[in-house]
Design a protein around this motif. Structure first.
Motif, PDB file in Angstrom:
ATOM      1  N   ALA A  40       0.296  -0.940  -0.653  1.00 50.37           N
ATOM      2  CA  ALA A  40      -0.153   0.147  -0.164  1.00 50.37           C
ATOM      3  C   ALA A  40       0.520   1.407  -0.698  1.00 50.37           C
ATOM      4  O   ALA A  40       0.605   2.323  -0.370  1.00 50.37           O
ATOM      5  CB  ALA A  40      -1.038  -0.140   1.220  1.00 50.37           C
ATOM      6  N   ARG A  41       2.017   1.149   0.875  1.00 49.31           N
ATOM      7  CA  ARG A  41       2.954   2.285   0.935  1.00 49.31           C
ATOM      8  C   ARG A  41       3.832   2.716  -0.526  1.00 49.31           C
ATOM      9  O   ARG A  41       3.746   3.766  -0.805  1.00 49.31           O
ATOM     10  CB  ARG A  41       3.877   2.104   1.775  1.00 49.31           C
ATOM     11  CG  ARG A  41       4.581   3.377   2.357  1.00 49.31           C
ATOM     12  CD  ARG A  41       5.746   3.862   3.521  1.00 49.31           C
ATOM     13  NE  ARG A  41       6.395   2.175   3.382  1.00 49.31           N
ATOM     14  CZ  ARG A  41       5.989   1.609   4.588  1.00 49.31           C
ATOM     15  NH1 ARG A  41       5.659   1.659   5.512  1.00 49.31           N
ATOM     16  NH2 ARG A  41       7.579   0.361   4.204  1.00 49.31           N
ATOM     17  N   ASN A  42       3.573   2.346  -1.280  1.00 52.99           N
ATOM     18  CA  ASN A  42       4.009   1.931  -2.735  1.00 52.99           C
ATOM     19  C   ASN A  42       3.564   2.851  -3.607  1.00 52.99           C
ATOM     20  O   ASN A  42       4.469   2.924  -4.308  1.00 52.99           O
ATOM     21  CB  ASN A  42       4.585   0.175  -3.090  1.00 52.99           C
ATOM     22  CG  ASN A  42       6.349   0.131  -2.190  1.00 52.99           C
ATOM     23  OD1 ASN A  42       6.850   0.930  -1.892  1.00 52.99           O
ATOM     24  ND2 ASN A  42       6.443  -1.454  -2.677  1.00 52.99           N
ATOM     25  N   THR A  43       2.314   1.585  -3.364  1.00 58.55           N
ATOM     26  CA  THR A  43       1.165   2.353  -3.607  1.00 58.55           C
ATOM     27  C   THR A  43       1.277   3.727  -3.648  1.00 58.55           C
ATOM     28  O   THR A  43       0.591   4.033  -5.050  1.00 58.55           O
ATOM     29  CB  THR A  43      -0.086   1.689  -4.208  1.00 58.55           C
ATOM     30  OG1 THR A  43       0.211   0.378  -3.970  1.00 58.55           O
ATOM     31  CG2 THR A  43      -1.566   2.021  -4.794  1.00 58.55           C
ATOM     32  N   LEU A  44       1.171   3.830  -2.575  1.00 59.11           N
ATOM     33  CA  LEU A  44       1.279   5.752  -2.558  1.00 59.11           C
ATOM     34  C   LEU A  44       1.975   6.120  -3.271  1.00 59.11           C
ATOM     35  O   LEU A  44       1.816   7.388  -3.417  1.00 59.11           O
ATOM     36  CB  LEU A  44       0.818   6.079  -0.715  1.00 59.11           C
ATOM     37  CG  LEU A  44       0.847   7.496  -0.296  1.00 59.11           C
ATOM     38  CD1 LEU A  44      -0.610   7.749  -0.759  1.00 59.11           C
ATOM     39  CD2 LEU A  44       0.766   6.978   0.945  1.00 59.11           C
ATOM     40  N   ASP A  45       2.886   6.096  -2.689  1.00 62.51           N
ATOM     41  CA  ASP A  45       4.623   6.416  -3.777  1.00 62.51           C
ATOM     42  C   ASP A  45       4.393   6.888  -4.742  1.00 62.51           C
ATOM     43  O   ASP A  45       4.407   7.760  -5.256  1.00 62.51           O
ATOM     44  CB  ASP A  45       5.768   5.733  -3.633  1.00 62.51           C
ATOM     45  CG  ASP A  45       6.459   5.855  -2.392  1.00 62.51           C
ATOM     46  OD1 ASP A  45       6.433   4.621  -1.529  1.00 62.51           O
ATOM     47  OD2 ASP A  45       5.593   6.605  -0.909  1.00 62.51           O
ATOM     48  N   THR A  46       3.542   5.939  -6.220  1.00 60.21           N
ATOM     49  CA  THR A  46       3.259   5.745  -7.237  1.00 60.21           C
ATOM     50  C   THR A  46       2.401   6.911  -7.409  1.00 60.21           C
ATOM     51  O   THR A  46       1.797   8.096  -8.116  1.00 60.21           O
ATOM     52  CB  THR A  46       2.258   4.803  -7.755  1.00 60.21           C
ATOM     53  OG1 THR A  46       3.432   3.555  -7.315  1.00 60.21           O
ATOM     54  CG2 THR A  46       2.420   4.554  -9.082  1.00 60.21           C
ATOM     55  N   ILE A  47       1.174   7.310  -6.492  1.00 55.64           N
ATOM     56  CA  ILE A  47       0.534   8.297  -6.644  1.00 55.64           C
ATOM     57  C   ILE A  47       1.379   9.809  -6.425  1.00 55.64           C
ATOM     58  O   ILE A  47       0.673  10.833  -6.815  1.00 55.64           O
ATOM     59  CB  ILE A  47      -1.095   8.689  -5.357  1.00 55.64           C
ATOM     60  CG1 ILE A  47      -1.401   6.510  -5.455  1.00 55.64           C
ATOM     61  CG2 ILE A  47      -1.719   9.595  -5.668  1.00 55.64           C
ATOM     62  CD1 ILE A  47      -2.608   6.401  -4.571  1.00 55.64           C
TER      63      ILE A  47
END
Length: 514
Positions: free
Chosen positions: A142-149
């Motif tokens: 989820a944190r990696n996905t947030l980094d993408t955002i």
């Protein structure tokens, strides 16, 4: 009034040399030693076992439930935090970035970054509190996905700075929405995983409760079995030694002074056993000595040999102790045993005839304590002694026969509870004791007859007042006075006996009778 009698030593026709020869060759009869535990030790072990058996499961179960409950609360907290985060993703992420793209919010205000950082902090917190490695992995995804955002947001900022058309940022906003939905899905998986663990924890709690219930039933059954076994063991450890002592007392009462009992390894009975063995040994020695003395004294001298210890009283007392032990009243057993031991110790007094007033009062208190235990509410007593006379010397065992007389021929003859009062005072050169009871009392004719018997006692009829005569004659022999004992009585009201003893100032007068 009839008087309880002591056993008289019949020594007139005894051949001393023949008796000494017979006693010299007589082998001592020793009852076998008992291998039992101390009552206090047994009770202490029982209490420790019960305390441990009660507290240990309680402590373990509390620790276990505390750990499980903390884990369960941590899971609930994670689920609540993750649900709150999911709501923010749905409600705030798209709206905040759309306001930046549409120009409602300036990019330089950093509202979008504040939201992203807040979400990242929440994700870090969820990772730290995750209950499994798999759940921690989901948070890292989820944190990696947030980094993408955040990368898309940075790109929007660059487009705004470059003055590119809004259409390009709208395309990036669509990407952000897709990635946000992916982030939402990851968090929902995390919530589902945490809920599954919560379900597992709940199942563990239910199962542990069932096991604890079974364990407590087994523990209760074990404690009950332990108590029953220990009660039987304790009962035997008390009854058997007391029965042996009772047997010894009975044989001594029948005249067998060769019997001995080895210590039963019960600390509460050690003193009593020693006292009985010492008593039997001393009695044998005193009988031989008394026979020699009685050749030179009157038949009425009776130097408190059998008067020191009444076998009938000792037999009844041990019966009382045995009854208390069988009833499980261990505290009363110890109290009565110690009182009887003290009674014997003071009675023997290492063969000395003279004791302090304090020792004589202690002897009476031991006797009354035993009788109180035996007769219960039927008997009460009061002792009031002037403390200034406690160190004065007096002939031993003068008060106890008078107290015994008041009980058996005063109090017991009525159908009401009785009270015996013992008072002592120091009057010039005399020790004055007053023994008073509210028993049956005597009519004038019976009182007069009793007074006459004190000076004209018929030894062939011991039932005619041996106890009072014994005290009267010993006062006469040792103190050299005929005015030491005075009796008053009223029928149905009670009896009052006054003992008036000269104070002993010359130690030479203590050696032999006057």
């Amino acid at each position: 009034m009839s008087i309880q009698t002591f056993q008289l030593l019949q020594t007139e026709d005894i051949d001393i040399s023949h008796m000494n020869a017979r006693e010299h060759h007589k082998q001592l009869h020793i009852l076998p030693r008992l291998h039992t535990n101390s009552i206090r030790k047994t009770l202490r072990v029982t209490n420790i076992v019960i305390i441990i058996a009660t507290l240990l499961p309680f402590i373990i179960s509390n620790l276990y439930y505390s750990i499980i409950l903390n884990q369960y609360q941590s899971i609930i907290k994670n689920v609540y935090s993750a649900n709150n985060l999911s709501s923010r993703l749905q409600d705030e992420m798209y709206t905040t970035i759309w306001n930046v793209v549409s120009g409602k919010t300036k990019f330089e205000d950093n509202a979008q970054y504040q939201l992203i950082n807040n979400i990242r902090d929440r994700l870090n917190e969820l990772e730290n509190n995750a209950t499994s490695e798999d759940n921690s992995y989901l948070i890292r995804v989820a944190r990696n996905t947030l980094d993408t955002i955040e990368g898309y947001v940075n790109k929007i900022g660059e487009n705004i700075l470059a003055g590119l058309p809004v259409r390009e940022n709208e395309r990036l906003l669509g990407e952000i929405r897709s990635v946000s939905e992916l982030l939402y899905d990851v968090i929902q998986k995390f919530i589902a995983a945490e809920m599954e663990i919560a379900h597992i924890q709940n199942t563990k709690i239910q199962r542990s409760l069932e096991l604890m219930t079974v364990f407590q039933m087994i523990l209760f059954t074990s404690i009950l079995a332990f108590l029953i076994i220990n009660y039987k063991k304790l009962n035997r450890s008390i009854n058997i030694p007391i029965y042996r002592l009772k047997t010894m007392a009975s044989q001594i009462a029948q005249g067998d002074l060769s019997i001995r009992v080895e210590k039963p390894e019960i600390s509460e009975l050690d003193d009593l056993t020693d006292s009985l063995n010492t008593m039997a040994e001393k009695l044998g020695m005193l009988i031989a000595q008394n026979i020699q003395k009685q050749q030179n004294l009157q038949k009425a001298e009776m130097k408190a040999l059998q008067a020191q210890i009444t076998p009938h009283f000792m037999y009844n007392t041990l019966d009382t102790i045995l009854a208390l032990a069988e009833a499980g009243q261990n505290k009363d057993v110890v109290t009565t045993t110690l009182a009887l031991s003290n009674f014997f110790r003071l009675s023997l007094n290492k063969g000395r005839d003279w004791v302090s007033v304090g020792e004589e009062i202690s002897h009476v208190e031991s006797y009354l304590s035993i009788q109180k235990m035996r007769y219960g509410p039927i008997l009460d007593y009061k002792i009031d002694i002037d403390k200034t006379m406690l160190n004065e010397l007096m002939l031993k065992i003068l008060l106890q026969p008078l107290i015994e007389n008041a009980i058996y021929h005063g109090i017991k003859q009525t159908r009401r509870p009785g009270v015996i009062t013992l008072q002592g005072s120091l009057q010039t050169d005399h020790l004055v004791f007053i023994i008073e009871d509210n028993g049956l009392g005597m009519e004038d004719s019976a009182l007069e007859h009793l007074r006459e018997n004190l000076s004209h006692y018929d030894v062939s009829n011991p039932e005619s007042g041996f106890g009072l005569y014994n005290v009267y004659k010993r006062i006469q022999l040792y103190y050299g006075t005929n005015e030491g004992l005075f009796i008053e009585s009223q029928y149905n009201k009670g009896t009052r006996v006054t003992l008036r003893l000269p104070i002993i100032t010359d130690s030479n007068k203590m050696q032999t009778p006057v």
